[in-house]
Design an enzyme around this catalytic site. Structure first.
Site, mmCIF file in Angstrom:
data_model
loop_
_atom_site.group_PDB
_atom_site.id
_atom_site.type_symbol
_atom_site.label_atom_id
_atom_site.label_comp_id
_atom_site.label_asym_id
_atom_site.label_seq_id
_atom_site.Cartn_x
_atom_site.Cartn_y
_atom_site.Cartn_z
ATOM 1 N N ASP A 140 0.859 -1.184 0.000
ATOM 2 C CA ASP A 140 0.000 0.000 0.000
ATOM 3 C C ASP A 140 0.894 1.232 0.000
ATOM 4 O O ASP A 140 1.981 1.222 0.581
ATOM 5 C CB ASP A 140 -0.897 0.020 1.238
ATOM 6 C CG ASP A 140 -1.968 -1.061 1.231
ATOM 7 O OD1 ASP A 140 -2.459 -1.393 0.139
ATOM 8 O OD2 ASP A 140 -2.316 -1.552 2.303
ATOM 9 N N ASP A 149 -7.052 -1.524 -4.416
ATOM 10 C CA ASP A 149 -8.110 -1.152 -3.471
ATOM 11 C C ASP A 149 -9.100 -0.171 -4.098
ATOM 12 O O ASP A 149 -10.312 -0.281 -3.900
ATOM 13 C CB ASP A 149 -7.509 -0.539 -2.207
ATOM 14 C CG ASP A 149 -6.611 -1.501 -1.443
ATOM 15 O OD1 ASP A 149 -6.805 -2.724 -1.545
ATOM 16 O OD2 ASP A 149 -5.707 -1.012 -0.732
#
EC number: 3.4.23.36
Length: 152
Positions: free
Chosen positions: A111, A125
């Site tokens: 991330d 995401d």
């Protein structure tokens, strides 16, 4: 076939962005883009959103496999006129595949988008959330249309 191309495009974009960030940053490094608002921060996430269910690699891989299997089963059954549902399914599948590739390869998800008021996230995401929103919107809209036709 366009759904598969959309999903493949999401996987390609997601994985290439993660490889780029990993090649230039170490976990915990943060580069301010708009100071205090938006940063590129490398986080190796062993869990789900908000860090839930950390280190449940097999569980996440199994859930993704089941979801991708369901997509493969249902996509041919989606009417061609339901474009938003088709796009949503492709986005969701591409995002799920992008994150499951990370989990299989390393045990965590890479991330890096950091808005400081929300957990750090990635392109996969974004695709999952957008895809699910498209699917929910389509299902609610079609349910409303059925309700409206019953009132007539």
């Amino acid at each position: 076939m366009p759904i598969l191309l959309l999903a493949a495009g999401i996987v390609l974009l997601d994985q290439s962005s993660k490889i780029y960030v990993l090649s230039r940053m170490l976990p915990g490094d943060s580069i301010p883009i708009i100071s205090g608002i938006f940063h590129i921060t490398l986080v190796l996430n062993p869990g789900a959103a908000f860090g839930l269910f950390e280190h449940q690699r097999i569980f996440f891989i199994a859930v993704a496999a089941l979801m991708l299997g369901a997509v493969a089963y249902y996509v041919p059954r989606i009417p061609t006129g339901m474009m938003l549902l088709r796009w949503g399914t492709g986005l969701m599948a591409g995002g799920a595949a992008g994150n499951v590739i990370d989990r299989i390869r390393t045990g965590y998800v890479v991330d890096f988008f950091d808005f400081r008021i929300w957990p750090v996230f990635n392109i996969a995401d974004i695709a999952i959330v957008t895809g699910v929103a498209c699917i929910i919107f389509t299902l609610l809209k079609s349910g409303q249309e059925k309700d409206d036709s019953l009132d007539k």
